[in-house]
Design a protein around this motif. Structure first.
Motif, PDB file in Angstrom:
ATOM      1  N   SER A 100       0.803  -1.229   0.000  1.00 25.40           N
ATOM      2  CA  SER A 100       0.000   0.000   0.000  1.00 25.40           C
ATOM      3  C   SER A 100       0.835   1.278   0.000  1.00 25.40           C
ATOM      4  CB  SER A 100      -0.981   0.027   1.180  1.00 25.40           C
ATOM      5  OG  SER A 100      -1.950  -0.984   1.048  1.00 25.40           O
ATOM      6  N   SER A 101       2.132   1.163  -0.223  1.00 21.73           N
ATOM      7  CA  SER A 101       3.037   2.325  -0.259  1.00 21.73           C
ATOM      8  C   SER A 101       2.838   3.251   0.942  1.00 21.73           C
ATOM      9  CB  SER A 101       2.849   3.103  -1.562  1.00 21.73           C
ATOM     10  OG  SER A 101       3.187   2.300  -2.663  1.00 21.73           O
ATOM     11  N   LYS A 111      -1.983   3.988  10.178  1.00 23.81           N
ATOM     12  CA  LYS A 111      -3.256   3.287  10.313  1.00 23.81           C
ATOM     13  C   LYS A 111      -3.581   2.637   8.978  1.00 23.81           C
ATOM     14  CE  LYS A 111      -5.319   5.966  13.967  1.00 23.81           C
ATOM     15  NZ  LYS A 111      -6.461   6.708  14.461  1.00 23.81           N
ATOM     16  N   SER A 112      -3.922   1.353   9.044  1.00 25.78           N
ATOM     17  CA  SER A 112      -4.258   0.630   7.819  1.00 25.78           C
ATOM     18  C   SER A 112      -5.071  -0.606   8.166  1.00 25.78           C
ATOM     19  CB  SER A 112      -2.983   0.211   7.080  1.00 25.78           C
ATOM     20  OG  SER A 112      -3.311  -0.609   5.982  1.00 25.78           O
ATOM     21  N   ASP A 113      -6.142  -0.828   7.414  1.00 19.49           N
ATOM     22  CA  ASP A 113      -6.925  -2.049   7.576  1.00 19.49           C
ATOM     23  C   ASP A 113      -6.291  -3.209   6.819  1.00 19.49           C
ATOM     24  OD1 ASP A 113      -8.837  -0.732   9.132  1.00 19.49           O
ATOM     25  OD2 ASP A 113     -10.013  -0.139   7.371  1.00 19.49           O
ATOM     26  N   LYS A 114      -5.418  -2.884   5.867  1.00 20.69           N
ATOM     27  CA  LYS A 114      -4.818  -3.915   5.012  1.00 20.69           C
ATOM     28  C   LYS A 114      -3.413  -4.327   5.430  1.00 20.69           C
ATOM     29  CE  LYS A 114      -4.997  -2.963   0.647  1.00 20.69           C
ATOM     30  NZ  LYS A 114      -5.056  -2.283  -0.654  1.00 20.69           N
ATOM     31  N   VAL A 115      -2.679  -3.430   6.077  1.00 20.35           N
ATOM     32  CA  VAL A 115      -1.274  -3.692   6.367  1.00 20.35           C
ATOM     33  C   VAL A 115      -1.059  -3.716   7.883  1.00 20.35           C
ATOM     34  CG1 VAL A 115       1.106  -3.002   5.901  1.00 20.35           C
ATOM     35  CG2 VAL A 115      -0.688  -2.456   4.235  1.00 20.35           C
ATOM     36  N   ARG A 165       0.700  -4.151  11.640  1.00 21.62           N
ATOM     37  CA  ARG A 165       1.861  -3.505  12.257  1.00 21.62           C
ATOM     38  C   ARG A 165       3.160  -4.270  11.975  1.00 21.62           C
ATOM     39  NH1 ARG A 165       2.087   0.156  16.839  1.00 21.62           N
ATOM     40  NH2 ARG A 165       4.039  -0.111  17.976  1.00 21.62           N
ATOM     41  N   TRP A 166       3.113  -5.613  12.094  1.00 23.57           N
ATOM     42  CA  TRP A 166       4.336  -6.403  11.880  1.00 23.57           C
ATOM     43  C   TRP A 166       4.863  -6.209  10.463  1.00 23.57           C
ATOM     44  CZ3 TRP A 166       4.869  -9.775   7.960  1.00 23.57           C
ATOM     45  CH2 TRP A 166       3.719 -10.321   7.388  1.00 23.57           C
ATOM     46  N   GLU A 167       3.962  -6.080   9.508  1.00 23.80           N
ATOM     47  CA  GLU A 167       4.388  -5.907   8.119  1.00 23.80           C
ATOM     48  C   GLU A 167       5.014  -4.518   7.917  1.00 23.80           C
ATOM     49  OE1 GLU A 167       2.531  -6.244   3.616  1.00 23.80           O
ATOM     50  OE2 GLU A 167       1.373  -7.034   5.296  1.00 23.80           O
ATOM     51  N   GLN A 168       4.489  -3.537   8.609  1.00 28.98           N
ATOM     52  CA  GLN A 168       5.065  -2.196   8.526  1.00 28.98           C
ATOM     53  C   GLN A 168       6.458  -2.162   9.153  1.00 28.98           C
ATOM     54  OE1 GLN A 168       2.394   1.112   9.391  1.00 28.98           O
ATOM     55  NE2 GLN A 168       0.630  -0.263   9.162  1.00 28.98           N
ATOM     56  N   GLU A 169       6.637  -2.891  10.257  1.00 28.02           N
ATOM     57  CA  GLU A 169       7.970  -2.979  10.863  1.00 28.02           C
ATOM     58  C   GLU A 169       8.934  -3.701   9.920  1.00 28.02           C
ATOM     59  OE1 GLU A 169      10.177  -4.745  14.834  1.00 28.02           O
ATOM     60  OE2 GLU A 169       8.061  -4.199  14.962  1.00 28.02           O
ATOM     61  N   ALA A 170       8.439  -4.707   9.213  1.00 27.62           N
ATOM     62  CA  ALA A 170       9.277  -5.419   8.243  1.00 27.62           C
ATOM     63  C   ALA A 170       9.739  -4.481   7.125  1.00 27.62           C
ATOM     64  CB  ALA A 170       8.521  -6.618   7.668  1.00 27.62           C
ATOM     65  N   VAL A 171       8.883  -3.574   6.702  1.00 29.30           N
ATOM     66  CA  VAL A 171       9.259  -2.603   5.668  1.00 29.30           C
ATOM     67  C   VAL A 171      10.373  -1.694   6.199  1.00 29.30           C
ATOM     68  CG1 VAL A 171       8.478  -0.614   4.305  1.00 29.30           C
ATOM     69  CG2 VAL A 171       7.032  -2.648   4.489  1.00 29.30           C
ATOM     70  N   ALA A 172      10.212  -1.192   7.416  1.00 35.96           N
ATOM     71  CA  ALA A 172      11.245  -0.333   8.011  1.00 35.96           C
ATOM     72  C   ALA A 172      12.567  -1.082   8.125  1.00 35.96           C
ATOM     73  CB  ALA A 172      10.787   0.176   9.381  1.00 35.96           C
ATOM     74  N   SER A 173      12.511  -2.330   8.540  1.00 30.24           N
ATOM     75  CA  SER A 173      13.724  -3.162   8.622  1.00 30.24           C
ATOM     76  C   SER A 173      14.326  -3.378   7.239  1.00 30.24           C
ATOM     77  CB  SER A 173      13.402  -4.512   9.255  1.00 30.24           C
ATOM     78  OG  SER A 173      12.968  -4.350  10.578  1.00 30.24           O
ATOM     79  N   GLY A 174      13.461  -3.575   6.254  1.00 31.01           N
ATOM     80  CA  GLY A 174      13.936  -3.759   4.882  1.00 31.01           C
ATOM     81  C   GLY A 174      14.664  -2.533   4.357  1.00 31.01           C
ATOM     82  N   VAL A 175      14.149  -1.363   4.673  1.00 27.77           N
ATOM     83  CA  VAL A 175      14.814  -0.111   4.268  1.00 27.77           C
ATOM     84  C   VAL A 175      16.195  -0.038   4.911  1.00 27.77           C
ATOM     85  CG1 VAL A 175      14.768   2.415   4.480  1.00 27.77           C
ATOM     86  CG2 VAL A 175      12.707   1.186   3.771  1.00 27.77           C
ATOM     87  N   ALA A 176      16.272  -0.352   6.204  1.00 26.17           N
ATOM     88  CA  ALA A 176      17.558  -0.299   6.911  1.00 26.17           C
ATOM     89  C   ALA A 176      18.555  -1.276   6.298  1.00 26.17           C
ATOM     90  CB  ALA A 176      17.356  -0.609   8.388  1.00 26.17           C
ATOM     91  N   HIS A 177      18.099  -2.479   6.014  1.00 22.51           N
ATOM     92  CA  HIS A 177      19.014  -3.474   5.443  1.00 22.51           C
ATOM     93  C   HIS A 177      19.461  -3.060   4.042  1.00 22.51           C
ATOM     94  CE1 HIS A 177      21.101  -7.179   5.003  1.00 22.51           C
ATOM     95  NE2 HIS A 177      20.396  -7.496   3.943  1.00 22.51           N
ATOM     96  N   MET A 178      18.525  -2.597   3.246  1.00 23.71           N
ATOM     97  CA  MET A 178      18.872  -2.149   1.893  1.00 23.71           C
ATOM     98  C   MET A 178      19.862  -0.983   1.963  1.00 23.71           C
ATOM     99  SD  MET A 178      18.339  -2.749  -1.337  1.00 23.71           S
ATOM    100  CE  MET A 178      16.770  -3.576  -1.444  1.00 23.71           C
TER     101      MET A 178
END
Length: 192
Positions: free
Chosen positions: A40-41, A90-94, A96-109
């Motif tokens: 959901s960007s 806030k998201s009905d589709k995404v 919290r754990w998935e949002q944390e995974a995105v933040a972790s992905g940005v850090a790793h990248m």
């Protein structure tokens, strides 16, 4: 260098020299790292750049969180620290754990991009990342959590990176269990 070669050669650098990427260089790397998969960007992350005296403020906050009288010297181990913040939306589709995974992905990248560009990088965490004193020092909002810091500096010429164990992918990549295996597993669980 290909992406595969860059990932295979990546190392953590616990000791770096006192030179760091400029803000403009950092912004270029962050713009690229922000391209990670992001359902959901939402962009549920932000980064905080710590240089100079900012690192001393963090040292004092860590000391407060730890109940120490003297500021922690850990933040002084690199000229640039990049605080990685999960900034939940806030998201009905995404979830919290998935949002944390995105933040972790940005850090790793970002760590991969910095390493490939010749910078030494180490991702530091610790139990104090979730303390009030450290959150306050970073100006975190109520829907934010600190995931850790990327410590960034020049790779010392006099030191070689450590060796990492090879990953045995055969042990970590499996196939979906067949219907027969699923039935057998279920029967074993019932017997217990």
């Amino acid at each position: 260098m290909s992406a595969l070669e860059a990932v295979r050669s990546r190392q953590s650098w616990s000791k770096v020299d006192d030179t760091a990427p400029t803000r403009e260089q950092l912004l270029t790397f962050v713009a690229a790292a922000g391209r990670v998969a992001d359902h959901s960007s939402l962009r549920p992350w932000r980064l905080i750049e710590l240089r100079g005296a900012d690192r001393e403020v963090l040292g004092a906050a860590i000391a407060k969180a730890e109940g120490d009288k003297s500021p922690s010297a850990k933040p002084l181990r690199a000229p640039l620290l990049i605080a990685v913040v999960a900034s939940y939306r806030k998201s009905d589709k995404v979830p919290r754990w998935e949002q944390e995974a995105v933040a972790s992905g940005v850090a790793h990248m970002l760590s991969l991009l910095l390493d490939e560009a010749g910078w030494g990088v180490l991702w530091r965490t610790g139990h104090y990342t979730r303390t009030k004193a450290v959150a306050k020092a970073h100006g975190l909002g109520p829907n934010e959590e600190l995931l850790g810091w990327l410590y960034v500096g020049a790779k010392p010429a006099r030191r070689k990176p450590g060796r990492r164990k090879a990953v045995d992918a055969r042990k970590l990549v499996t196939r979906m269990p067949s219907k027969t295996e699923q039935v057998e597993t279920k029967a074993k669980k019932k017997k217990k």
